[in-house]
Structure formats: C-alpha cells, structure tokens
Write a protein that holds these residues in place. Structure first.
Motif, PDB file in Angstrom:
ATOM      1  N   SER A   5       0.826  -1.207   0.000  1.00  0.00           N
ATOM      2  CA  SER A   5       0.000   0.000   0.000  1.00  0.00           C
ATOM      3  C   SER A   5       0.859   1.255   0.000  1.00  0.00           C
ATOM      4  O   SER A   5       0.554   2.236  -0.686  1.00  0.00           O
ATOM      5  CB  SER A   5      -0.920   0.003   1.224  1.00  0.00           C
ATOM      6  N   LEU A   6       1.951   1.236   0.769  1.00  0.00           N
ATOM      7  CA  LEU A   6       2.857   2.385   0.799  1.00  0.00           C
ATOM      8  C   LEU A   6       3.514   2.577  -0.559  1.00  0.00           C
ATOM      9  O   LEU A   6       3.605   3.704  -1.068  1.00  0.00           O
ATOM     10  CB  LEU A   6       3.920   2.180   1.883  1.00  0.00           C
ATOM     11  N   CYS A   7       3.954   1.489  -1.158  1.00  0.00           N
ATOM     12  CA  CYS A   7       4.564   1.542  -2.493  1.00  0.00           C
ATOM     13  C   CYS A   7       3.618   2.176  -3.504  1.00  0.00           C
ATOM     14  O   CYS A   7       4.004   3.066  -4.275  1.00  0.00           O
ATOM     15  CB  CYS A   7       4.956   0.132  -2.935  1.00  0.00           C
ATOM     16  N   GLU A   8       2.384   1.721  -3.500  1.00  0.00           N
ATOM     17  CA  GLU A   8       1.398   2.217  -4.460  1.00  0.00           C
ATOM     18  C   GLU A   8       1.198   3.723  -4.316  1.00  0.00           C
ATOM     19  O   GLU A   8       1.107   4.460  -5.309  1.00  0.00           O
ATOM     20  CB  GLU A   8       0.082   1.481  -4.234  1.00  0.00           C
ATOM     21  N   ARG A   9       1.168   4.197  -3.082  1.00  0.00           N
ATOM     22  CA  ARG A   9       0.935   5.622  -2.831  1.00  0.00           C
ATOM     23  C   ARG A   9       2.171   6.461  -3.159  1.00  0.00           C
ATOM     24  O   ARG A   9       2.043   7.588  -3.648  1.00  0.00           O
ATOM     25  CB  ARG A   9       0.498   5.810  -1.372  1.00  0.00           C
ATOM     26  N   ILE A  10       3.354   5.932  -2.903  1.00  0.00           N
ATOM     27  CA  ILE A  10       4.582   6.648  -3.271  1.00  0.00           C
ATOM     28  C   ILE A  10       4.671   6.790  -4.784  1.00  0.00           C
ATOM     29  O   ILE A  10       5.004   7.858  -5.308  1.00  0.00           O
ATOM     30  CB  ILE A  10       5.828   5.907  -2.727  1.00  0.00           C
TER      31      ILE A  10
ATOM     32  N   GLU B  67      10.921  -2.178   2.185  1.00  0.00           N
ATOM     33  CA  GLU B  67      10.244  -3.123   1.286  1.00  0.00           C
ATOM     34  C   GLU B  67       9.413  -2.369   0.251  1.00  0.00           C
ATOM     35  O   GLU B  67       9.364  -2.757  -0.918  1.00  0.00           O
ATOM     36  CB  GLU B  67       9.353  -4.068   2.098  1.00  0.00           C
ATOM     37  N   ALA B  68       8.767  -1.290   0.682  1.00  0.00           N
ATOM     38  CA  ALA B  68       7.965  -0.485  -0.241  1.00  0.00           C
ATOM     39  C   ALA B  68       8.837   0.143  -1.316  1.00  0.00           C
ATOM     40  O   ALA B  68       8.502   0.127  -2.512  1.00  0.00           O
ATOM     41  CB  ALA B  68       7.208   0.597   0.527  1.00  0.00           C
ATOM     42  N   LEU B  69       9.969   0.706  -0.905  1.00  0.00           N
ATOM     43  CA  LEU B  69      10.869   1.337  -1.875  1.00  0.00           C
ATOM     44  C   LEU B  69      11.443   0.306  -2.839  1.00  0.00           C
ATOM     45  O   LEU B  69      11.618   0.586  -4.035  1.00  0.00           O
ATOM     46  CB  LEU B  69      11.995   2.072  -1.148  1.00  0.00           C
ATOM     47  N   GLN B  70      11.720  -0.900  -2.328  1.00  0.00           N
ATOM     48  CA  GLN B  70      12.224  -1.952  -3.207  1.00  0.00           C
ATOM     49  C   GLN B  70      11.173  -2.349  -4.237  1.00  0.00           C
ATOM     50  O   GLN B  70      11.483  -2.569  -5.416  1.00  0.00           O
ATOM     51  CB  GLN B  70      12.646  -3.176  -2.379  1.00  0.00           C
ATOM     52  N   LYS B  71       9.912  -2.409  -3.806  1.00  0.00           N
ATOM     53  CA  LYS B  71       8.835  -2.715  -4.745  1.00  0.00           C
ATOM     54  C   LYS B  71       8.747  -1.624  -5.822  1.00  0.00           C
ATOM     55  O   LYS B  71       8.490  -1.912  -6.995  1.00  0.00           O
ATOM     56  CB  LYS B  71       7.500  -2.836  -4.007  1.00  0.00           C
ATOM     57  N   CYS B  72       8.928  -0.356  -5.403  1.00  0.00           N
ATOM     58  CA  CYS B  72       8.923   0.744  -6.373  1.00  0.00           C
ATOM     59  C   CYS B  72      10.035   0.559  -7.400  1.00  0.00           C
ATOM     60  O   CYS B  72       9.832   0.756  -8.607  1.00  0.00           O
ATOM     61  CB  CYS B  72       9.108   2.085  -5.666  1.00  0.00           C
ATOM     62  N   ARG B  73      11.222   0.167  -6.919  1.00  0.00           N
ATOM     63  CA  ARG B  73      12.361  -0.019  -7.834  1.00  0.00           C
ATOM     64  C   ARG B  73      12.099  -1.166  -8.802  1.00  0.00           C
ATOM     65  O   ARG B  73      12.440  -1.087  -9.992  1.00  0.00           O
ATOM     66  CB  ARG B  73      13.636  -0.274  -7.030  1.00  0.00           C
ATOM     67  N   GLU B  74      11.494  -2.222  -8.283  1.00  0.00           N
ATOM     68  CA  GLU B  74      11.201  -3.380  -9.136  1.00  0.00           C
ATOM     69  C   GLU B  74      10.220  -3.029 -10.238  1.00  0.00           C
ATOM     70  O   GLU B  74      10.204  -3.660 -11.297  1.00  0.00           O
ATOM     71  CB  GLU B  74      10.655  -4.528  -8.285  1.00  0.00           C
TER      72      GLU B  74
ATOM     73  N   ASP C 138      10.288  -0.130 -11.629  1.00  0.00           N
ATOM     74  CA  ASP C 138      10.947   0.990 -12.330  1.00  0.00           C
ATOM     75  C   ASP C 138      10.225   2.309 -12.097  1.00  0.00           C
ATOM     76  O   ASP C 138      10.060   3.119 -13.009  1.00  0.00           O
ATOM     77  CB  ASP C 138      11.033   0.704 -13.842  1.00  0.00           C
ATOM     78  N   SER C 139       9.777   2.494 -10.861  1.00  0.00           N
ATOM     79  CA  SER C 139       9.035   3.720 -10.569  1.00  0.00           C
ATOM     80  C   SER C 139       9.371   4.235  -9.181  1.00  0.00           C
ATOM     81  O   SER C 139       8.484   4.541  -8.396  1.00  0.00           O
ATOM     82  CB  SER C 139       7.530   3.468 -10.687  1.00  0.00           C
TER      83      SER C 139
END
Length: 673
Positions: free
Chosen positions: A180-185, A214-221, A223-224
C-alpha cells in the motif's frame, strides 16, 4: 428544518453551554445557515478576514461547475489570493497573536511514562528546522513528500514543514502494508520519504523502517522509484525501553538514501521564510479507497481548506481559548489532518496528540488522559466507544471526567445504544454528542449538530453545516421532498471540498459528478425524517466502513485473487458489534484446490500484506460458485444476505443459476458447525 418542541429521545443543549456559545440557539444557526447560502460571498469573506493574506483575492470567494454536461468540473476559492497555511496556523499566533507560550500539543505516547508538552513557539521552531532540511534535500514548491510515521510530534512537524515551503505532503497511515505504501509513493511520485525506525502499538513492536524499505524496493522493481532520500526518526521509546522485542529490532540502512532525523536537524536553522502560495495551490494528497480497487489521491487546496477546517472546528466543537481538545484519530486519515493538525492550530487551540491504543496498558487509558489534561472536548469513533462499552462503567469511575463539556463521534454513523452509553456514562448526561458526517473528499464536517444550538436525536447527523446544501435523490436523479430515503448529494461546493483526484481529473468527474449531473455524489445513502433531520444509512457503492475506515471491497477482492488457489473472490460487509462492519469474503477455488484452515490463514495473511491489518477479513467462506446475473455481474446484495444468514433474499429472477444460493447457505452452515 423543523425542530419539534417535544419528542421522544430528543436531547436539548444544556443552558450553561448556551451562555457563551458561538452559536447559542437553533434560530441563530438558521440565520447563519441562511446567510451562508443566500450571500456566500459575504459569509466566507468574514471568515477569510481572520487570516493573513500576502495578496488579497481578485476573484469571488467561490466559483464552480458541478455539471459534467456543461464542461470540466472545477471549484475555486479566493482566486488570485496568496497566503501560506503554515504561516496562518503558527506564525500568525506566535508573531502576531502573542500565543507563543501557549501549549499546542500535549503528546501522550504509547506508554503513560512517555509524554511531552509542545508550545506554539517550539512547534514553529521545529517546523522551520524541518523545512530547511527538506529544502537542503532539494524539495521545492510542488514536490511531493510521503510521510509514513506513527503519532509522534515529528509527523506534525513534517506536515507543516511541507506546507511552509509549498511541498505537497502525502501522509500514509503507518498501519498500511509495504504494498500500500509503495502504491501511494508511486502515484504521488514522491521525492522524499519520512518514516521511523519502529513503533509500539500496545505491546506489539512494528519495524516501520523495514516496511518502508520493502515499499521502496517494490517501487524499484516496478521501475518507478522517485524517492531520493529516506529520513528516519529514531523513536525514543525504542532507545530507552529494554526487552527482547527492542533488542531484536534491526534498522536496515542504506547510506546512499537514508538519513537520521536527529542528525539532519542538528544544525538546521530555526528560521525559514514561508513560500507564498496561490489560494488554489495544492496543500496535500490523501489516498482513500476507490471502488475500482486503486486508491484515489484526494487533492485539497490551500485557502479553501484553511477556511473550512478552521470554521468547522470552531463551531462544531464550540472552541474557546481555554479548551483542551482531544481527537483520538490517527493523522494518517482525514480526521487527523483536519481535526488534529490544521483545524485546531488555525484556531490557536491546545490539543492532545495520542500515540497509543484505548486499552493499553489498561482499559481506562482514555479516561486517564482526559483527567490528566483536563480535556474539555473529546472526539472519537463509534468503534472505540463500542469497544470500551464492553468493560462497563467501572473503569470510568476511577477518573475525574468533570472537565468534559462536548463529546463528538466520527468515521461512521453511531448506533443509538453506543450514543446513549457515550452520553450517559462518559458525558455523565450533561455533554452534547456531536455526531459528524463527512468524508476525505469533503475536507471537513458537512452534516453535524452545533452543540449549543441543535436538539439531538441519537444516531442522526442532524443538519447541514454552513454553506452546505444537501438533497436526496432517487435512482433516476429526481429530488425527493420531505420524509425520504435515497442518495445523499450536495448541490453546491463549500471552500474545503476536494479539487481533484491527483493526476486523474477524469476519475474525479466520473466518481463524484457523472451519476447525477449538477450534484456532488457522496456514495452514501441517507434518510430525512419528518423534522428534517438527516440519517446516514451507509454506503451505496461497493464500499464498507470497518472501524471507521472506509475500505474498497474491490481492493480486498484483488488481494485475494492473487493467491494461486483462488479463481474468483467477492467481499461484502457484515454487521459487527464493535467494528460496526467487518469483512465477509467468498472465494471460488481453482479446480482440485481444497479449502481448509491453512488456506484460510494464507488468504487473511495475503490481505494483511497487500493492504494492512485493518483489512483482514473476519470470515472467509468457500464458494463453489458465486451468484451472478445472466450478464455475469456478481450480485453482492445476495452475498450480503448470506453473510448475515438472512434468507429474505428478495427478487432472484435475474440470477443465472438460483441453485448457487442454496449451495452457499449450505456451505455457510457447514462452516459454522
């Protein structure tokens, strides 16, 4: 609006409250309400004159179009004016109002031994230092900053620092998952993330930094990942408290991205010139669940939000200079934005900022804090009231609650039983209960009683606030007069209404204005009684309200469907004695897959990971098939009846296969056995 002189279950304002109230009686309310509709220009200008404007408005107080058939939807307030939210809620009090030594917040930590007092002058100093840190990191006007913090003072510092430099803050509730944090970032395209190493909720330790990483890593995966710096607050409880949980806490660290808050703030200057913003510049984004499953970035603007949160706080809680106000919400939700941060500070109020939970370390924690700080205005959720009702009146009797003058509720309609207990046990029969209806999108209260003016009916949100013009429509968009039940809509805007969905204005128009052109559609059902009182009957769309938190069934269904065993899922609400509503989910499994306790726990864990603990289903039922129309649409109306074990199903003529219903009732009986 007709208020009867006598009626069963009607509660009238106490005379001692009326003597010094801002709105002392119902006739005064009617006169002000009429002015707000008939002459909104003069009404809102009177409010605006209380604040500082670097440049006055060149346009009307309000301009708008609510009709999608006449062009793009828009709302503008005080076009041409320039101001700064942070200056108005801090500098105006410290530099102009001589309130520098007044307490802004009593911070009360998760444990009673952790507390702090913050004056307006100290708050301004900390906010300026934080603003300078953000500027040093390259944050400028219009940039987005994501905030993933518990209820600690640094959360308020960061919000106001963003407001000071013109950055747009996006607070994410620190109970949400990394997904959820990843999606919002990603949606906000934030350049900085502010988080903490960890937090205790009761006795449970949560490693926030790990979730953030973990959220930031998901963002990197994906490419965003737009985040260039992660600022980390050392939660001092974790540094001073011994125990196995604290000793095991590991703070992941990447020297390229991560910065300790304390180190960054050490040499930061205590002066920071505010950025003077246009009235319609964005103030913040706050994500709320959407019926499509993808959260909506609700966007609020500077000037209108300032006027509306300030006025609703002042009148709905009848705020006076010596009050101590306590809203128990989390700032991760709109209630915390409007009635912990901006509304109280705009009025120079003293508030309690509470990190803990109602039953830790004992079930009298709320009452203990009310006695400790002599709280006079108390605002909480029906969920919390129902939870504390279970323990009876004995915990209340240990504490002095005589300071209380007004009680409030928020998040969902309060059931009459909880209202009565709140009024009689907590308010000792002398405190009005202001039951407030509003949304993330409305920015502040839109239906609410005024404590000294409005006769109360338990469970009713009563009447509209100033500038708000509600009406009730049927399915065909026809306006209903007198006693009626249907869709709650609003005919015109007020200054604090949202301006758009961030980066998706089309979704804004389709969600709120397309169904009934010319009206803002709340998505809630409503009943108006013979006296003109409004009663919220619940969501009409595929949303539900769990413990006061609006949740999308589509979002939960999407999470369940990610499990390799699940072919299809449907989520509905079921009444719950404490939460108000809980999640009851149906899952259809793929061929040869078996439904068992292990799978059920896996599915609950999956929802927790994808959304957060608040979304965990209370019930998951095996569904060999789901009831659908001939066109393939799931009939959630029927699923809600099955969840309630209610066989009064109404018309089933549109079902493609009526036998499915009996199978589901049979499965429900087997599960219960």
């Amino acid at each position: 609006m007709v208020v009867p002189e006598t009626q069963d279950k009607m509660y009238y304002p106490p005379e001692d409250l009326q003597r010094d109230a801002h709105v002392p009686d119902f006739n005064s309310y009617l006169a002000l309400y009429r002015k707000s509709l008939d002459n909104p220009e003069a009404f809102w200008k009177d409010i605006a004159d209380e604040f500082f404007w670097k440049k006055p408005a060149t346009g009307p107080m309000l301009q708008y179009n609510f009709d999608v058939t006449k062009g793009s939807i828009y709302v503008k307030c005080m076009e041409g004016a320039k101001t700064n939210m942070c200056y108005n809620v801090l500098d105006r009090h410290v530099r102009e109002g001589n309130l520098g030594d007044k307490v802004a917040y009593y911070w009360e930590g998760n444990s009673p031994d952790r507390h702090e007092t913050i004056t307006y002058r100290q708050l301004l100093s900390q906010v300026c230092r934080c603003a300078n840190v953000l500027k040093q990191m390259g944050v400028k006007k219009g940039d987005r900053v994501s905030i993933y913090l518990p209820m600690i003072p640094e959360l308020v510092y960061t919000m106001l620092a963003c407001a000071r430099i013109g950055a747009i803050h996006s607070v994410v509730f620190a109970g949400f998952s990394s997904e959820s944090l990843c999606e919002r970032i990603m949606d906000a395209q934030s350049s900085v993330l502010v988080t903490a190493d960890g937090v205790f909720r009761g006795e449970k330790l949560i490693n926030l930094k790990q979730i953030a990483d973990e959220a930031l890593q998901k963002c990197r995966e994906k490419d965003s990942c737009s985040v260039t710096k992660c600022v980390v607050v050392k939660h001092h409880v974790l540094r001073t408290r011994s125990g196995a949980a604290c000793n095991k806490l590991q703070t992941p660290w990447d020297a390229e991205y991560d910065v300790w808050w304390d180190e960054a703030m050490t040499d930061s200057p205590e002066e920071c010139e505010p950025e003077w913003l246009d009235a319609e510049d964005p103030l913040f984004i706050l994500y709320t669940s959407g019926s499509t499953g993808k959260p909506k970035g609700v966007l609020h603007a500077v000037a209108g939000y300032l006027l509306y949160t300030s006025l609703t706080f002042k009148y709905v809680f009848d705020h006076h200079h010596d009050d101590v106000f306590w809203c128990t919400a989390d700032i991760g939700w709109i209630t915390g934005h409007s009635y912990i941060t901006y509304g109280p500070l705009a009025n120079g109020a003293t508030s309690v900022l509470f990190e803990g939970i109602p039953v830790h370390p004992h079930v009298g924690r709320f009452w203990e804090i009310i006695e400790k700080y002599r709280v006079s205005k108390f605002y909480t959720a029906p969920t919390a009231i129902r939870l504390l009702m279970k323990y009876g009146r004995e915990p209340l009797q240990k504490y002095d609650l005589s300071s209380l003058r007004i009680l409030g509720t928020v998040g969902e309609p309060i059931n009459p039983e909880a209202w009565q207990w709140y009024h009689e046990a907590v308010g000792q029969g002398r405190c009005p209960v202001v039951d407030t209806f509003w949304q993330t999108e409305t920015g502040g209260h839109v239906l609410a009683p005024l404590p000294a003016a409005t006769p109360l009916k338990p469970g009713s949100a009563t009447f509209p606030f100033f500038g708000v013009e509600p009406t009730i429509l049927n399915e065909h968009g026809e306006e209903l007069e007198g006693e009626a039940e249907g869709y709650l809509v609003f005919r015109r805007p007020w200054p604090g209404i949202m301006r758009s969905v961030y980066r998706n204005h089309e979704r804004f128009e389709n969600t709120y204005f397309k169904k009934f052109p010319g009206f803002y559609v709340t998505g809630d059902g409503c009943r108006r009684d013979k006296d003109g009182y409004y009663w919220i009957t619940g969501r009409i769309d595929d949303m539900l309200n769990v413990s006061g938190h609006l949740m999308s069934t589509a979002e939960v269904e999407a999470a369940l469907a990610q499990h390799p065993s699940v072919a299809e899922a449907a989520a509905v609400s079921r009444p719950h004695t404490v939460k108000g509503e809980c999640l009851y989910c149906f899952v259809t499994l793929k061929d040869s897959r078996e439904f068992n306790r292990t799978l059920e726990e896996e599915l609950k864990r999956l929802v927790r990971e994808k959304i957060g603990p608040i979304a965990t289903p209370d019930f998951i039922q095996n569904a060999p098939a789901l009831p659908k129309t001939r066109s393939g649409k799931i009939m959630r109306r029927i699923l809600r009846q099955i969840a309630r074990n209610d066989h009064d199903l109404g018309d089933l003529s549109t079902l493609a296969d009526p036998k499915v219903v009996e199978v589901l009732f049979s499965q429900r009986r087997e599960a219960a056995a």
